[in-house]
Design a protein around this motif. Sequence first.
Motif, mmCIF file in Angstrom:
data_model
loop_
_atom_site.group_PDB
_atom_site.id
_atom_site.type_symbol
_atom_site.label_atom_id
_atom_site.label_comp_id
_atom_site.label_asym_id
_atom_site.label_seq_id
_atom_site.Cartn_x
_atom_site.Cartn_y
_atom_site.Cartn_z
ATOM 1 N N ASP A 47 60.247 31.743 69.589
ATOM 2 C CA ASP A 47 60.165 32.734 68.512
ATOM 3 C C ASP A 47 59.143 33.837 68.812
ATOM 4 O O ASP A 47 58.942 34.735 67.995
ATOM 5 C CB ASP A 47 59.858 32.059 67.176
ATOM 6 N N GLY A 48 58.483 33.773 69.980
ATOM 7 C CA GLY A 48 57.527 34.806 70.372
ATOM 8 C C GLY A 48 56.166 34.709 69.720
ATOM 9 O O GLY A 48 55.319 35.578 69.904
ATOM 10 N N SER A 49 55.926 33.637 68.970
ATOM 11 C CA SER A 49 54.677 33.528 68.211
ATOM 12 C C SER A 49 53.476 33.064 69.034
ATOM 13 O O SER A 49 52.332 33.187 68.598
ATOM 14 C CB SER A 49 54.863 32.563 67.041
ATOM 15 N N GLY A 50 53.736 32.511 70.217
ATOM 16 C CA GLY A 50 52.627 32.000 71.010
ATOM 17 C C GLY A 50 53.133 31.187 72.176
ATOM 18 O O GLY A 50 54.254 31.377 72.645
ATOM 19 N N ALA A 51 52.292 30.261 72.628
ATOM 20 C CA ALA A 51 52.643 29.456 73.794
ATOM 21 C C ALA A 51 51.918 28.115 73.735
ATOM 22 O O ALA A 51 50.922 27.960 73.027
ATOM 23 C CB ALA A 51 52.262 30.191 75.077
ATOM 24 N N LEU A 52 52.441 27.172 74.506
ATOM 25 C CA LEU A 52 51.825 25.865 74.656
ATOM 26 C C LEU A 52 51.421 25.697 76.113
ATOM 27 O O LEU A 52 52.217 25.963 77.021
ATOM 28 C CB LEU A 52 52.806 24.753 74.266
ATOM 29 N N LEU A 53 50.182 25.287 76.327
ATOM 30 C CA LEU A 53 49.670 25.005 77.658
ATOM 31 C C LEU A 53 49.192 23.572 77.687
ATOM 32 O O LEU A 53 48.643 23.073 76.687
ATOM 33 C CB LEU A 53 48.480 25.893 78.011
ATOM 34 N N MET A 54 49.363 22.898 78.789
ATOM 35 C CA MET A 54 48.802 21.569 78.997
ATOM 36 C C MET A 54 47.871 21.704 80.190
ATOM 37 O O MET A 54 48.310 22.049 81.291
ATOM 38 C CB MET A 54 49.896 20.547 79.276
ATOM 39 N N ILE A 55 46.575 21.470 79.972
ATOM 40 C CA ILE A 55 45.597 21.644 81.034
ATOM 41 C C ILE A 55 44.770 20.377 81.220
ATOM 42 O O ILE A 55 44.702 19.530 80.327
ATOM 43 C CB ILE A 55 44.659 22.840 80.749
ATOM 44 N N THR A 56 44.171 20.262 82.389
ATOM 45 C CA THR A 56 43.207 19.201 82.641
ATOM 46 C C THR A 56 41.842 19.839 82.825
ATOM 47 O O THR A 56 41.724 20.925 83.410
ATOM 48 C CB THR A 56 43.570 18.369 83.887
ATOM 49 N N ALA A 57 40.831 19.189 82.283
ATOM 50 C CA ALA A 57 39.458 19.665 82.390
ATOM 51 C C ALA A 57 38.523 18.474 82.186
ATOM 52 O O ALA A 57 38.939 17.440 81.661
ATOM 53 C CB ALA A 57 39.178 20.743 81.343
ATOM 54 N N VAL B 97 46.964 22.908 74.453
ATOM 55 C CA VAL B 97 46.419 24.178 73.976
ATOM 56 C C VAL B 97 47.541 24.959 73.316
ATOM 57 O O VAL B 97 48.587 25.185 73.921
ATOM 58 C CB VAL B 97 45.822 25.000 75.139
ATOM 59 N N ASP B 98 47.317 25.355 72.084
ATOM 60 C CA ASP B 98 48.281 26.139 71.331
ATOM 61 C C ASP B 98 47.731 27.556 71.171
ATOM 62 O O ASP B 98 46.673 27.740 70.558
ATOM 63 C CB ASP B 98 48.517 25.498 69.963
ATOM 64 N N TYR B 99 48.418 28.510 71.768
ATOM 65 C CA TYR B 99 48.076 29.917 71.602
ATOM 66 C C TYR B 99 48.922 30.480 70.473
ATOM 67 O O TYR B 99 50.136 30.267 70.435
ATOM 68 C CB TYR B 99 48.452 30.720 72.849
ATOM 69 N N THR B 100 48.296 31.230 69.570
ATOM 70 C CA THR B 100 49.014 32.040 68.595
ATOM 71 C C THR B 100 48.747 33.481 68.978
ATOM 72 O O THR B 100 47.589 33.905 69.057
ATOM 73 C CB THR B 100 48.511 31.775 67.162
ATOM 74 N N TYR B 101 49.808 34.206 69.277
ATOM 75 C CA TYR B 101 49.659 35.588 69.700
ATOM 76 C C TYR B 101 49.386 36.510 68.518
ATOM 77 O O TYR B 101 49.911 36.308 67.423
ATOM 78 C CB TYR B 101 50.922 36.076 70.408
ATOM 79 N N ALA B 102 48.573 37.523 68.767
ATOM 80 C CA ALA B 102 48.332 38.566 67.778
ATOM 81 C C ALA B 102 49.620 39.383 67.658
ATOM 82 O O ALA B 102 50.083 39.951 68.644
ATOM 83 C CB ALA B 102 47.178 39.447 68.221
ATOM 84 N N LEU C 94 46.441 23.453 85.534
ATOM 85 C CA LEU C 94 47.472 23.740 84.534
ATOM 86 C C LEU C 94 48.681 22.878 84.845
ATOM 87 O O LEU C 94 49.297 23.020 85.894
ATOM 88 C CB LEU C 94 47.845 25.228 84.589
ATOM 89 N N GLN C 95 48.992 21.970 83.934
ATOM 90 C CA GLN C 95 50.101 21.049 84.166
ATOM 91 C C GLN C 95 51.439 21.686 83.841
ATOM 92 O O GLN C 95 52.397 21.533 84.574
ATOM 93 C CB GLN C 95 49.906 19.770 83.346
ATOM 94 N N PHE C 96 51.503 22.373 82.721
ATOM 95 C CA PHE C 96 52.692 23.158 82.367
ATOM 96 C C PHE C 96 52.322 24.168 81.308
ATOM 97 O O PHE C 96 51.287 24.056 80.650
ATOM 98 C CB PHE C 96 53.879 22.287 81.929
ATOM 99 N N VAL C 97 53.177 25.167 81.159
ATOM 100 C CA VAL C 97 52.955 26.219 80.174
ATOM 101 C C VAL C 97 54.296 26.849 79.840
ATOM 102 O O VAL C 97 55.202 26.868 80.673
ATOM 103 C CB VAL C 97 51.976 27.298 80.702
ATOM 104 N N GLY C 98 54.414 27.326 78.632
ATOM 105 C CA GLY C 98 55.606 28.062 78.251
ATOM 106 C C GLY C 98 55.436 28.690 76.885
ATOM 107 O O GLY C 98 54.745 28.139 76.029
ATOM 108 N N PRO C 99 56.079 29.852 76.685
ATOM 109 C CA PRO C 99 56.013 30.511 75.383
ATOM 110 C C PRO C 99 56.990 29.870 74.402
ATOM 111 O O PRO C 99 58.014 29.311 74.796
ATOM 112 C CB PRO C 99 56.438 31.948 75.702
ATOM 113 N N TYR C 100 56.657 29.959 73.135
ATOM 114 C CA TYR C 100 57.576 29.527 72.090
ATOM 115 C C TYR C 100 58.726 30.528 72.011
ATOM 116 O O TYR C 100 58.530 31.736 72.196
ATOM 117 C CB TYR C 100 56.867 29.418 70.739
#
Length: 92
Positions: A46-56, A6-11, A38-44
Motif C-alpha cells: 500500500d506504499g505506507s512503509g516497509a518491513l526490515l529484519m536485521i541482526t544487531a 523494524v517497521d518503517y512508516t513513510y512520511a 539485513l536478513q530481508f526487506v520489502g515495502p508494503y
Amino acid sequence: MALFAVDYTYAPDAAAARDQFRPEHRAWLGARHEAGDLQFVGPYTDGSGALLMITADDLDAAKDFLANDPFAREKLIAAVAIKELVQVFGPY
C-alpha cells in the motif's frame, strides 16, 4: 546477535524525495544484506512503509544501523518501530 523486526512508516508528503533517494537507499540495503546485517526487506504494497529484519548486538546497535539508511538521513521516515524477536522457525 539478536534479531529485530523494524517497521518503517513513510512520511506521506515525502514520496518525491523517496523516489529521489531510492537508488542510494537500495544500494545501502544491498550492501547491508551482503554484509549479513539485513536478513530481508520489502515495502508494503500500500506504499505506507516497509518491513526490515536485521541482526544487531542489541537495541542501541540496531538504532545505529538504521541511522545510516539514506531514507533516515534525509528524514523520509515518519516513524520507526523496532522490536526484538525470538525466532522459532525459519532460515534466520
